[in-house]
Scaffold this motif. Structure first.
Motif, PDB file in Angstrom:
ATOM      1  N   ASP A 369      44.294  33.599  49.740  1.00  0.00           N
ATOM      2  CA  ASP A 369      43.670  33.020  49.047  1.00  0.00           C
ATOM      3  C   ASP A 369      41.825  33.252  48.921  1.00  0.00           C
ATOM      4  OD1 ASP A 369      43.517  30.947  50.744  1.00  0.00           O
ATOM      5  OD2 ASP A 369      43.348  29.572  48.667  1.00  0.00           O
ATOM      6  N   LYS A 398      44.294  32.269  42.671  1.00  0.00           N
ATOM      7  CA  LYS A 398      45.063  31.310  41.306  1.00  0.00           C
ATOM      8  C   LYS A 398      43.923  31.931  40.693  1.00  0.00           C
ATOM      9  CE  LYS A 398      47.147  27.205  43.136  1.00  0.00           C
ATOM     10  NZ  LYS A 398      46.776  25.119  43.678  1.00  0.00           N
ATOM     11  N   GLU A 399      42.897  32.064  41.155  1.00  0.00           N
ATOM     12  CA  GLU A 399      41.062  31.421  39.748  1.00  0.00           C
ATOM     13  C   GLU A 399      40.553  32.558  40.769  1.00  0.00           C
ATOM     14  OE1 GLU A 399      39.471  27.115  39.669  1.00  0.00           O
ATOM     15  OE2 GLU A 399      41.286  27.922  38.197  1.00  0.00           O
ATOM     16  N   TYR A 400      39.436  32.702  39.676  1.00  0.00           N
ATOM     17  CA  TYR A 400      37.888  33.524  40.160  1.00  0.00           C
ATOM     18  C   TYR A 400      37.532  33.616  39.197  1.00  0.00           C
ATOM     19  CZ  TYR A 400      35.044  36.648  42.894  1.00  0.00           C
ATOM     20  OH  TYR A 400      34.291  36.873  43.705  1.00  0.00           O
ATOM     21  N   SER A 404      40.353  37.493  35.343  1.00  0.00           N
ATOM     22  CA  SER A 404      41.466  36.758  34.787  1.00  0.00           C
ATOM     23  C   SER A 404      42.239  37.396  35.365  1.00  0.00           C
ATOM     24  CB  SER A 404      42.751  37.290  33.968  1.00  0.00           C
ATOM     25  OG  SER A 404      43.357  36.508  32.722  1.00  0.00           O
ATOM     26  N   ILE A 405      43.053  36.449  36.277  1.00  0.00           N
ATOM     27  CA  ILE A 405      44.538  36.708  37.867  1.00  0.00           C
ATOM     28  C   ILE A 405      45.009  36.374  37.528  1.00  0.00           C
ATOM     29  CG2 ILE A 405      44.815  36.746  40.146  1.00  0.00           C
ATOM     30  CD1 ILE A 405      41.816  36.528  40.110  1.00  0.00           C
ATOM     31  N   SER A 406      46.554  37.705  37.442  1.00  0.00           N
ATOM     32  CA  SER A 406      47.592  37.381  36.862  1.00  0.00           C
ATOM     33  C   SER A 406      48.303  37.730  37.922  1.00  0.00           C
ATOM     34  CB  SER A 406      48.607  38.343  36.381  1.00  0.00           C
ATOM     35  OG  SER A 406      50.179  38.070  36.028  1.00  0.00           O
ATOM     36  N   HIS A 407      50.225  36.616  38.118  1.00  0.00           N
ATOM     37  CA  HIS A 407      50.866  36.371  39.718  1.00  0.00           C
ATOM     38  C   HIS A 407      51.952  37.120  39.132  1.00  0.00           C
ATOM     39  CE1 HIS A 407      48.360  32.864  40.212  1.00  0.00           C
ATOM     40  NE2 HIS A 407      48.061  33.365  40.685  1.00  0.00           N
TER      41      HIS A 407
END
Length: 475
Positions: A369, A398-400, A404-407
Motif C-alpha cells: 500500500d 486505501k486512499e491518496y 479517488s482510488i477504487s478497489h
C-alpha cells in the motif's frame, strides 16, 4: 578515522550496563518492524514506540496498542508479531515523548524527503523536530541512533548540534551518537531487518560499540559492519544510488530495444547468462518508473554530501553526474508510458481528449500500500492535462490525497478505452484478455503494460492494441 573513545563516556556506559529499554521514534515502514523486533528479543525489557498524535498519523497509536498493524500491504508476520509483543506487555506506542527519559537507547526512523530536486535541499523539518524532542528528554549515557537516510555529514553535524543544544550535554562525553541506516523493502520488512547485514557508524568508537550491541541482538543471519558515521551515511545513500543507476541502465536499454524492434527481456536473459569467476552483471528489470521514499531522493543526498563537504571534486569539467542522469532517466519512464498510451490510442482511432484510461496500480511497488512518490501520479497528471478521463484501481492503497482510488477492478475498466498497468500487483498477472475486452466494451481496446505482467500474444489475439516497455517485438 574513528575518533578515540571518550573515557568519560566509556565509564558512564560501563556503569549503566546493557541496553534494556529502547525507544523508537517514527511508527512507519521502518520504525514499526524495528520496534517489535526489539520487543521480541529476550535481551530487552521494553520498547516504546513514539508517534505524534497528528491528524494524519495519530490513528497509528491506538491501532498498534490494540496489536494491529497500520501497514496494510502484504507484510508476512508483522501483524502477528505486533500482537505478540503487545500481549506480552513488551511494546506500547505513545505520543508522550517525555518517556524517552526512561530508555537506554532511542532510534529515529523519520522520513527525510527533498523539498526540491533542483535545489538539492532536504526537508529535515520532521527529523529536526524528532531530534529536538530526543535531546530534551535523553539522560546521561543514552545511545541515540539515526536510522533515517540522511545527507552525509548530518550525524556528526546537524544532529549532534541539535542534541547537544537541547540536552545541555556533549556527544562522545555524556551520550553516544551513531548512524545505522535502515535497509528494508516493503513486503519483507521483518525479514530484511533480521537477515540484511547492518551498517553501524558512530561518531566515536564507544558510540559505534554501543550501537553494535543494540543491533546485534535482532539479527538472525546478517552481520554487523562497523564504520564511521559519515561512511555509514555514504554507504546508505550510495547503495540506493547504485540501484537507481542499474534500473536506469535497463530502462534505457528497454527504450533502445523498442526502437530496434526486439524484446528487452530476451536481451536481459542473454546478458544474465554470462556467469563465472569475476563476472558480475546484476541486470535488473525495466519498468514504468521508480517510486518510493528512498531511490527517488538518495542520489541527491549523496550529491549534496559532496558539495557541503568542502572538498574539491576532480571530475570531467561540465559533465553531469552519471547518478543524476540516471535519476532523470527513471523519472522519464512515466512520461514514456504516457507516450506509449497516446500512440496506442491513435492506432485505435482515439485521442486522449475523447478517451477513458483505467490506471491499474497506484502503489509504487507490487503487493503493497506504499504509494510514496509513485510514478503513477505523473502518468495520471499527463493524461488529465491532455483531457483524458482517468480512473484508478489499486487493491492495497486505501486512499491518496486528491485521487479517488477504487478497489473494484471491474468498475474501473468498464467502458475504458485503455488499461495501463503501472504496478506489478499479483492481481494484474491474472488478467484475462477475453474477460477484460468484454468489460471494456471496445472492438480494439488498448492495453499498456509497464511491468511485463501480461502475455502480449493473448491480448493481441483478442484484438487489443498492445504496448509494453521494452517490447519492440510486439509494439
Amino acid at each position: 578515522m574513528v575518533v578515540s573513545m571518550s573515557s568519560k563516556l566509556k565509564n558512564i556506559l560501563d556503569e549503566k550496563g546493557p541496553i534494556r529499554k529502547i525507544g523508537v521514534i517514527g511508527m512507519g515502514y521502518v520504525g514499526i518492524p524495528a520496534a517489535v523486533l526489539f520487543a521480541d528479543s529476550d535481551a530487552f525489557e521494553f520498547v516504546w514506540g513514539f508517534q505524534r498524535d497528528s491528524p494524519t498519523s495519530g490513528y497509528k497509536i491506538d491501532m498498534l496498542n490494540r496489536g494491529e498493524s497500520p501497514l496494510k500491504g502484504d507484510e508476512p508476520g508483522l501483524e502477528e508479531l505486533i500482537k505478540k509483543v503487545v500481549d506480552a506487555g513488551k511494546f506500547r506506542c505513545t505520543s508522550d515523548f517525555t518517556r524517552i527519559s526512561e530508555v537506554d537507547a532511542v532510534t529515529l526512523a523519520i522520513q527525510t524527503p527533498f523539498l526540491s530536486a533542483k535545489s538539492l535541499e532536504p526537508d529535515f523539518g520532521a527529523l529536526i523536530e524528532g531530534l529536538r524532542l530526543t535531546g530534551r528528554n535523553i539522560t546521561e549515557g543514552t545511545l541515540v541512533v539515526l536510522e533515517s537516510t540522511i545527507t552525509p555529514g548530518t550525524t556528526g553535524g546537524l544532529a549532534r548540534q541539535i542534541l547537544e543544544e537541547e540536552s545541555g550535554m556533549k556527544a562522545s562525553e555524556d551520550f553516544a551518537l551513531a548512524h545505522a541506516p535502515e535497509r528494508v523493502m516493503v513486503g519483507r520488512l521483518l525479514r530484511n531487518i533480521r537477515e540484511h547485514d547492518r551498517i553501524v557508524g558512530g561518531i566515536d568508537r564507544e558510540s559505534t560499540q554501543r550501537a553494535v550491541e543494540l543491533y546485534s541482538l535482532v539479527l538472525t543471519s546478517g552481520r554487523i559492519i562497523p564504520m564511521t558515521a559519515t561512511a555509514a551515511e555514504v554507504t546508505k545513500t550510495a547503495e540506493n544510488t547504485f540501484r537507481d543507476l542499474q534500473i536506469a541502465a535497463i530502462n534505457q536499454l528497454a527504450l533502445y530495444c523498442e526502437v530496434m524492434g526486439i524484446n528487452v527481456y530476451d536481451v536481459r536473459t542473454g546478458i544474465d547468462s554470462l556467469k563465472g569467476e569475476g563476472i558480475t552483471r546484476a541486470v535488473l528489470y525495466p519498468g514504468a518508473g521508480v517510486g518510493g521514499h528512498c531511490l527517488t531522493k538518495d542520489t541527491y543526498h549523496l550529491e549534496r554530501g559532496v558539495k557541503i563537504s568542502g572538498g574539491k571534486l576532480d571530475y570531467p569539467q561540465g559533465m553531469e553526474s552519471i547518478f543524476v542522469l540516471a535519476r532523470k532517466v527513471n523519472d522519464f519512464m512515466p512520461v514514456h508510458m504516457y507516450n506509449l498510451t497516446v500512440e496506442a490510442l491513435s492506432r485505435a482511432g482515439k485521442t486522449p481528449a475523447d478517451s477513458k484510461v483505467a490506471l491499474l496500480g497506484w502503489a509504487f511497488i507490487r503487493n503493497s500500500d506504499d504509494a510514496r512518490n509513485t510514478p503513477s501520479e505523473l502518468y495520471r497528471k499527463l493524461l488529465l492535462d491532455s483531457g483524458c478521463a482517468v480512473e484508478v484501481h489499486d487493491p492495497y492503497v486505501k486512499e491518496y490525497p486528491g485521487v479517488s482510488i477504487s478497489h473494484e477492478l471491474s468498475d474501473v475498466v468498464k467502458n475504458a478505452d485503455a488499461a495501463a498497468i503501472l504496478t506489478g500487483h499479483d492481481e494484474y498477472f491474472k488478467l484475462d484478455a477475453s474477460a477484460l475486452k468484454e468489460l471494456m466494451g471496445k472492438e480494439h481496446p488498448v492495453i499498456v503494460d509497464g511491468r511485463n505482467v501480461i502475455k502480449p500474444d493473448d491480448f493481441i489475439a483478442e484484438g487489443f492494441v498492445y504496448k509494453g516497455i521494452g517490447r519492440g517485438d510486439k509494439n
